[in-house]
Each structure stands twice: as structure tokens, then as C-alpha cells.
Design a protein around this motif. Structure first.
Motif, PDB file in Angstrom:
ATOM      1  N   ARG A   4       0.931  -1.203  -0.002  1.00  0.00           N
ATOM      2  CA  ARG A   4       0.064  -0.010  -0.114  1.00  0.00           C
ATOM      3  C   ARG A   4       0.850   1.203   0.075  1.00  0.00           C
ATOM      4  NH1 ARG A   4      -5.229   1.613   4.233  1.00  0.00           N
ATOM      5  NH2 ARG A   4      -6.072   3.091   2.505  1.00  0.00           N
ATOM      6  N   LYS A   5       0.758   1.891  -0.927  1.00  0.00           N
ATOM      7  CA  LYS A   5       1.411   3.501  -1.095  1.00  0.00           C
ATOM      8  C   LYS A   5       0.874   4.305  -0.271  1.00  0.00           C
ATOM      9  CE  LYS A   5       3.083   6.878  -4.538  1.00  0.00           C
ATOM     10  NZ  LYS A   5       3.100   7.124  -5.904  1.00  0.00           N
ATOM     11  N   LEU A   6       1.478   5.295   0.599  1.00  0.00           N
ATOM     12  CA  LEU A   6       1.355   6.409   1.180  1.00  0.00           C
ATOM     13  C   LEU A   6       1.289   7.509   0.259  1.00  0.00           C
ATOM     14  CD1 LEU A   6       0.220   7.853   3.495  1.00  0.00           C
ATOM     15  CD2 LEU A   6       2.737   8.062   4.355  1.00  0.00           C
ATOM     16  N   ALA A   7       2.319   8.077  -0.008  1.00  0.00           N
ATOM     17  CA  ALA A   7       2.393   9.269  -0.975  1.00  0.00           C
ATOM     18  C   ALA A   7       3.655   9.449  -1.747  1.00  0.00           C
ATOM     19  CB  ALA A   7       2.158  10.421  -0.182  1.00  0.00           C
ATOM     20  N   GLN A   8       3.751  10.364  -2.567  1.00  0.00           N
ATOM     21  CA  GLN A   8       5.074  10.675  -3.245  1.00  0.00           C
ATOM     22  C   GLN A   8       5.430  12.018  -2.955  1.00  0.00           C
ATOM     23  OE1 GLN A   8       5.792   9.243  -7.220  1.00  0.00           O
ATOM     24  NE2 GLN A   8       7.702  10.397  -7.563  1.00  0.00           N
ATOM     25  N   MET A   9       6.527  12.358  -2.461  1.00  0.00           N
ATOM     26  CA  MET A   9       6.837  13.831  -1.969  1.00  0.00           C
ATOM     27  C   MET A   9       8.071  14.081  -3.078  1.00  0.00           C
ATOM     28  SD  MET A   9       4.629  15.295  -0.214  1.00  0.00           S
ATOM     29  CE  MET A   9       3.597  14.909   1.212  1.00  0.00           C
ATOM     30  N   GLY A  10       7.910  14.385  -4.126  1.00  0.00           N
ATOM     31  CA  GLY A  10       9.491  14.679  -5.171  1.00  0.00           C
ATOM     32  C   GLY A  10       9.894  13.415  -5.429  1.00  0.00           C
ATOM     33  N   MET A  11      11.220  13.357  -5.046  1.00  0.00           N
ATOM     34  CA  MET A  11      11.948  12.045  -5.218  1.00  0.00           C
ATOM     35  C   MET A  11      11.699  11.194  -4.200  1.00  0.00           C
ATOM     36  SD  MET A  11      15.782  13.970  -4.390  1.00  0.00           S
ATOM     37  CE  MET A  11      16.439  12.507  -4.624  1.00  0.00           C
ATOM     38  N   LEU A  12      10.781  11.368  -3.190  1.00  0.00           N
ATOM     39  CA  LEU A  12      10.662  10.441  -2.024  1.00  0.00           C
ATOM     40  C   LEU A  12       9.328   9.718  -2.079  1.00  0.00           C
ATOM     41  CD1 LEU A  12      11.975   9.302   0.724  1.00  0.00           C
ATOM     42  CD2 LEU A  12      10.767  11.216   1.716  1.00  0.00           C
ATOM     43  N   ARG A  13       9.423   8.452  -1.988  1.00  0.00           N
ATOM     44  CA  ARG A  13       7.812   7.722  -1.926  1.00  0.00           C
ATOM     45  C   ARG A  13       7.781   6.870  -0.547  1.00  0.00           C
ATOM     46  NH1 ARG A  13       9.580   6.105  -7.148  1.00  0.00           N
ATOM     47  NH2 ARG A  13       9.437   3.846  -6.371  1.00  0.00           N
ATOM     48  N   SER A  14       6.786   6.419  -0.243  1.00  0.00           N
ATOM     49  CA  SER A  14       6.701   5.930   1.170  1.00  0.00           C
ATOM     50  C   SER A  14       5.454   4.911   0.923  1.00  0.00           C
ATOM     51  CB  SER A  14       6.615   6.891   2.281  1.00  0.00           C
ATOM     52  OG  SER A  14       5.477   7.636   2.153  1.00  0.00           O
ATOM     53  N   GLY A  15       5.542   3.776   1.829  1.00  0.00           N
ATOM     54  CA  GLY A  15       4.311   2.963   1.773  1.00  0.00           C
ATOM     55  C   GLY A  15       4.714   1.837   2.728  1.00  0.00           C
ATOM     56  N   SER A  16       3.907   0.729   2.534  1.00  0.00           N
ATOM     57  CA  SER A  16       4.267  -0.313   3.451  1.00  0.00           C
ATOM     58  C   SER A  16       4.153  -1.757   2.438  1.00  0.00           C
ATOM     59  CB  SER A  16       3.117  -0.544   4.301  1.00  0.00           C
ATOM     60  OG  SER A  16       3.275  -1.762   5.038  1.00  0.00           O
ATOM     61  N   TRP A  17       4.732  -2.676   3.089  1.00  0.00           N
ATOM     62  CA  TRP A  17       4.786  -4.054   2.126  1.00  0.00           C
ATOM     63  C   TRP A  17       4.934  -5.132   2.782  1.00  0.00           C
ATOM     64  CZ3 TRP A  17       9.250  -7.635   1.311  1.00  0.00           C
ATOM     65  CH2 TRP A  17       9.008  -8.478   0.008  1.00  0.00           C
ATOM     66  N   TRP A  18       4.245  -6.587   2.449  1.00  0.00           N
ATOM     67  CA  TRP A  18       4.150  -7.454   3.053  1.00  0.00           C
ATOM     68  C   TRP A  18       4.412  -8.817   2.330  1.00  0.00           C
ATOM     69  CZ3 TRP A  18       1.345 -12.173   2.331  1.00  0.00           C
ATOM     70  CH2 TRP A  18       1.467 -13.102   3.233  1.00  0.00           C
ATOM     71  N   CYS A  19       5.265  -9.663   2.676  1.00  0.00           N
ATOM     72  CA  CYS A  19       5.442 -10.921   1.666  1.00  0.00           C
ATOM     73  C   CYS A  19       5.357 -11.983   2.555  1.00  0.00           C
ATOM     74  CB  CYS A  19       6.963 -10.708   1.159  1.00  0.00           C
ATOM     75  SG  CYS A  19       7.276 -11.996  -0.053  1.00  0.00           S
ATOM     76  N   ALA A  20       5.136 -13.244   1.983  1.00  0.00           N
ATOM     77  CA  ALA A  20       4.987 -14.452   2.701  1.00  0.00           C
ATOM     78  C   ALA A  20       6.444 -15.136   2.440  1.00  0.00           C
ATOM     79  CB  ALA A  20       3.704 -15.415   1.949  1.00  0.00           C
ATOM     80  N   GLU A  21       6.717 -16.421   3.173  1.00  0.00           N
ATOM     81  CA  GLU A  21       7.782 -16.817   3.129  1.00  0.00           C
ATOM     82  C   GLU A  21       8.295 -17.568   1.809  1.00  0.00           C
ATOM     83  OE1 GLU A  21       5.383 -17.465   5.289  1.00  0.00           O
ATOM     84  OE2 GLU A  21       5.921 -17.571   7.320  1.00  0.00           O
ATOM     85  N   GLY A  22       9.556 -17.363   1.382  1.00  0.00           N
ATOM     86  CA  GLY A  22       9.866 -17.835   0.163  1.00  0.00           C
ATOM     87  C   GLY A  22      11.311 -17.156  -0.328  1.00  0.00           C
ATOM     88  N   GLY A  23      11.896 -17.447  -1.454  1.00  0.00           N
ATOM     89  CA  GLY A  23      13.045 -16.754  -1.798  1.00  0.00           C
ATOM     90  C   GLY A  23      13.224 -16.721  -3.553  1.00  0.00           C
ATOM     91  N   TRP A  24      14.090 -15.556  -3.765  1.00  0.00           N
ATOM     92  CA  TRP A  24      14.195 -15.388  -5.076  1.00  0.00           C
ATOM     93  C   TRP A  24      15.460 -14.749  -5.457  1.00  0.00           C
ATOM     94  CZ3 TRP A  24      10.466 -13.060  -1.909  1.00  0.00           C
ATOM     95  CH2 TRP A  24      10.652 -11.882  -1.832  1.00  0.00           C
ATOM     96  N   PRO A  25      15.827 -14.754  -6.553  1.00  0.00           N
ATOM     97  CA  PRO A  25      16.933 -13.984  -7.194  1.00  0.00           C
ATOM     98  C   PRO A  25      16.720 -12.584  -7.416  1.00  0.00           C
ATOM     99  CG  PRO A  25      16.662 -15.398  -8.662  1.00  0.00           C
ATOM    100  CD  PRO A  25      15.742 -15.814  -7.616  1.00  0.00           C
ATOM    101  N   SER A  26      17.604 -11.886  -7.295  1.00  0.00           N
ATOM    102  CA  SER A  26      17.370 -10.255  -7.736  1.00  0.00           C
ATOM    103  C   SER A  26      18.526  -9.890  -8.543  1.00  0.00           C
ATOM    104  CB  SER A  26      16.842  -9.438  -6.358  1.00  0.00           C
ATOM    105  OG  SER A  26      16.675  -8.230  -6.752  1.00  0.00           O
ATOM    106  N   PRO A  27      18.720 -10.350  -9.581  1.00  0.00           N
ATOM    107  CA  PRO A  27      20.007  -9.904 -10.435  1.00  0.00           C
ATOM    108  C   PRO A  27      20.208  -8.524 -10.885  1.00  0.00           C
ATOM    109  CG  PRO A  27      18.476 -11.397 -11.758  1.00  0.00           C
ATOM    110  CD  PRO A  27      17.670 -11.056 -10.489  1.00  0.00           C
ATOM    111  N   ASN A  28      18.947  -7.760 -11.184  1.00  0.00           N
ATOM    112  CA  ASN A  28      18.884  -6.560 -11.851  1.00  0.00           C
ATOM    113  C   ASN A  28      19.174  -5.544 -10.837  1.00  0.00           C
ATOM    114  OD1 ASN A  28      18.031  -8.026 -14.355  1.00  0.00           O
ATOM    115  ND2 ASN A  28      16.110  -7.554 -13.715  1.00  0.00           N
ATOM    116  N   ALA A  29      20.189  -4.778 -11.280  1.00  0.00           N
ATOM    117  CA  ALA A  29      20.659  -3.583 -10.376  1.00  0.00           C
ATOM    118  C   ALA A  29      19.472  -2.889 -10.001  1.00  0.00           C
ATOM    119  CB  ALA A  29      21.658  -2.560 -10.999  1.00  0.00           C
ATOM    120  N   ARG A  30      19.089  -2.327  -8.710  1.00  0.00           N
ATOM    121  CA  ARG A  30      18.074  -1.543  -8.229  1.00  0.00           C
ATOM    122  C   ARG A  30      18.256  -0.144  -8.854  1.00  0.00           C
ATOM    123  NH1 ARG A  30      14.773  -2.279  -4.245  1.00  0.00           N
ATOM    124  NH2 ARG A  30      14.503   0.001  -4.361  1.00  0.00           N
TER     125      ARG A  30
END
Length: 346
Positions: free
Chosen positions: A159-185
Motif C-alpha cells: 500500500r502506497k502512502l504518497a510521493q513527495m518529489g523524489m521520495l515515496r513511502s508505503g508498506s509491504w508484506w511478503c510471505a515466506e520464500g526466496g528469489w534471485p534479484s539479479p537486476n541492479a536496483r
């Protein structure tokens, strides 16, 4: 007393005493922020409120996650079946625990939040505020299964809260598990763990474990691996800046554990010279990260009132109560422990 975890891009006014809850035993109301700062601009005013005992959103320290449980999970990465970290028999999580009830069934901890009321967010051009209840897990929007897991069947909600210029905020939930994240953030993310346990692995195999109460920073350009050992619920801030600011290989995750917010790790700054109304606010702080446009730290302050200019910023209140008054539009926002705030640059 009040404490924040702060990610900055704008500033705050008027603060009550900010201190760690773990050591607070006094006549002050503690407030702390996790703070993120990004730039500078206009001003607001914070007024921390005095009180007697800690209220509603008290956090408590508990034991560290067992090495055996972590080992069992990591073993699953080498071909075994996915293993979920079992909660201790008393149902208490590591490090930081919002008030609520916990039950354990089949090795999985379920948390029931105890929000005083179902408040909505306040969002304007200058300020965004969400109480803790705004990010309750049932209120997050399901995103479905992740598309590249190699352990378990992780699925997430946000759930997103808001975007203030270059800053965004919100909340995230994720269930158990794993995954590769090969792409640069493409952005820098800072998050505060409300519940759950996980591990982030850098490209060279270095592992960074985190749990409730920890603050995690993923710099722009990071890549590696995600593993969720117990369902994670977090509050996040994302900074969308142009360049990768970290140098060297690999770019590493930074985890700051909750005990590192204790008073002995903070720099005392004395009574503010601009205090208002005969108050004596005395802040203390510690910088966790300061690279490029992103600055992250912990900030506390005793009861009092004072003006502050507001660079673009966001913060999550760990303890205490404060009032933020905006002289430009004569509005006042009350923020209590568990609240998340974003302030736009003026």
C-alpha cells in the motif's frame, strides 16, 4: 521523549523529548524517529508532548533468531524443501514487537494488530501522514505470486502512502520464500521491519539477516538475493535519484539493528538555542547512512518546542507523541508512535 527513524528530504519542527523506549523509565513521554533527509526548504514546527508512561505502541526487545532455524532455511537453498523459521514457543519475535497478540501454528507466527481505531491517511501538497493502522496487513493490496521464486511460494501485498518529489513511502508484506534479484536496483530503498525475518545476499554471497525493529538500506545499483524466512511486514521509503552513488563491487546492503538505537550510541546535542515558549528540548541523534542525496538516521528529543526548516524528508515514529504545526497554512498534525510521515520540500 520522542524518537524517529528519519529519511530526509525535508525538515521538522517542534519536538518533545526523544529517547529510546528500552531505557526510558521516567516522567517524560519518549519519542523517536527513523529519519530520511534529502534536501532543504521551508519550515514547520514540532511540539513533542509530555506524559507519564509509554502508551499504545510500546516496543519490546526479545531474543535473537536461532542459528539453527536460519541454518535450516539456508539449507533449503541447496536443493531441500523450503523451511519456515519457527517462532519461539512464547510467540515473541526478535528485536522489535508492536503491541498485538501472536499465535503460533505449524511453525508460523500470526500477528493480530491492536489498533485503537481505523484511521485514514492525511495527504496534502506539503505533508503526508499515516497512522499505524493504515498499514494493517488486511488493508494492503494483494499483488499475487512473485514471478521468479526458487524457494517456496512467496506472494506479496503493498500500500502506497504518497510521493513527495523524489521520495515515496508505503508498506509491504511478503510471505515466506526466496528469489534471485539479479537486476541492479533503480532506486535507493530504506525500510523498517515491523515483523518477520529475512536475509538479503550481496552478489559475492555476503548475507545480511534482519528482523523486527531493524532498519535496512538497499542502495541504488544493488543486486543479489531475497529470502523471506518468516512473513515480512515493513514500512518503506524509496529515494529516486539519478546516479548510483556507491562505489566498489559489490554494492552492499546495510542493516542497522534496533539495539544500535540505544542512548549510548546517540550523540547528545544539548538544549536547542532556538527553543520556544521557555521549553528546553534536548535532541540526540546518530547518522546511519549519508551518501549522495540520501541521509538516514535516528533522532530523539526531550519535550519542548522549536522551529525547523523542512527539506524533503520522511520519518517513522518509533516512540512518543508530537505535534507538527505548519505556519504557512495554520494546520497542525498529531503523530503518535507507529506513524509514518512524508514532508515535501518548500
Amino acid at each position: 521523549s520522542i524518537r524517529f527513524l528519519l529519511v530526509e528530504s525535508s525538515t521538522i519542527y517542534g519536538v518533545d523529548r526523544v529517547r529510546m523506549a528500552t531505557t526510558m523509565k521516567s516522567t517524560f513521554f519518549s519519542i523517536s524517529f527513523l529519519l530520511l533527509l534529502l534536501s532543504s526548504g521551508s519550515s514547520l514546527a514540532l511540539v513533542p508532548l509530555g506524559g507519564g508512561q509509554q502508551q499504545g505502541q510500546h516496543r519490546s526487545r526479545t531474543t535473537v533468531i536461532t542459528k539453527a532455524a536460519v541454518g535450516d532455511y539456508l539449507g533449503s537453498l541447496n536443493g531441500g524443501s523450503a523451511a519456515v523459521v519457527e517462532a519461539p514457543a512464547n510467540g515473541i519475535n526478535n528485536g522489535y514487537m508492536p503491541v498485538g497478540s501472536y499465535s503460533v501454528a505449524n511453525g508460523v507466527t500470526t500477528q493480530t494488530q491492536t489498533a485503537p481505531e481505523d484511521e485514514g491517511a492525511t495527504i496534502s501538497s506539503s505533508l503526508a501522514h499515516a497512522p499505524r493502522s493504515y498499514f494493517d496487513i488486511p488493508k494492503l493490496t494483494p499483488k499475487g505470486p512473485r514471478n521468479n521464486p526458487d524457494v517456496g511460494e512467496p506472494h506479496d501485498s503493498s500500500r502506497k502512502l504518497a510521493q513527495m518529489g523524489m521520495l515515496r513511502s508505503g508498506s509491504w508484506w511478503c510471505a515466506e520464500g526466496g528469489w534471485p534479484s539479479p537486476n541492479a536496483r533503480a532506486t535507493t530503498e530504506i525500510f523498517f521491519v515491523l515483523s518477520g525475518h529475512g536475509c538479503l545476499t550481496d552478489m559475492d554471497g555476503a548475507r545480511h539477516f534482519f528482523g523486527p525493529g531493524d532498519t535496512v538500506l538497499l542502495p541504488k545499483g544493488w543486486s543479489g538475493r531475497w529470502d523471506v524466512m518468516e512473513a515480512i511486514h515493513k514500512v518503506w521509503f524509496v529515494v529516486d535519484h539519478l546516479q548510483i552513488e556507491e562505489y566498489g563491487y559489490p554494492i552492499r546492503v546495510l542493516v542497522t539493528h534496533y539495539h544500535q538505537f540505544a542512548p549510548q550510541h546517540l550523540k547528545q546535542q544539548g538544549i536547542r538555542g532556538d527553543a520556544l515558549d521557555d521549553t528546553t528540548p534536548s535532541p540526540a541523534s546518530s547518522t546511519l547512512y549519508d551518501v549522495g542525496p540520501t541521509k538516514v538516521g535516528i533522532w530523539t528529543c526531550s519535550s519542548g518546542s522549536f522551529p525547523m526548516k523542512s527539506p524533503l524528508c520522511g520519518f517513522h515514529v518509533l516512540e512518543g507523541v508530537l505535534l507538527m504545526h505548519n505556519d504557512e497554512d495554520a494546520t497542525t498534525q498529531r503523530v503518535v508512535a507507529g506513524g509514518t510521515v512524508g514532508i515535501s520540500q518548500r
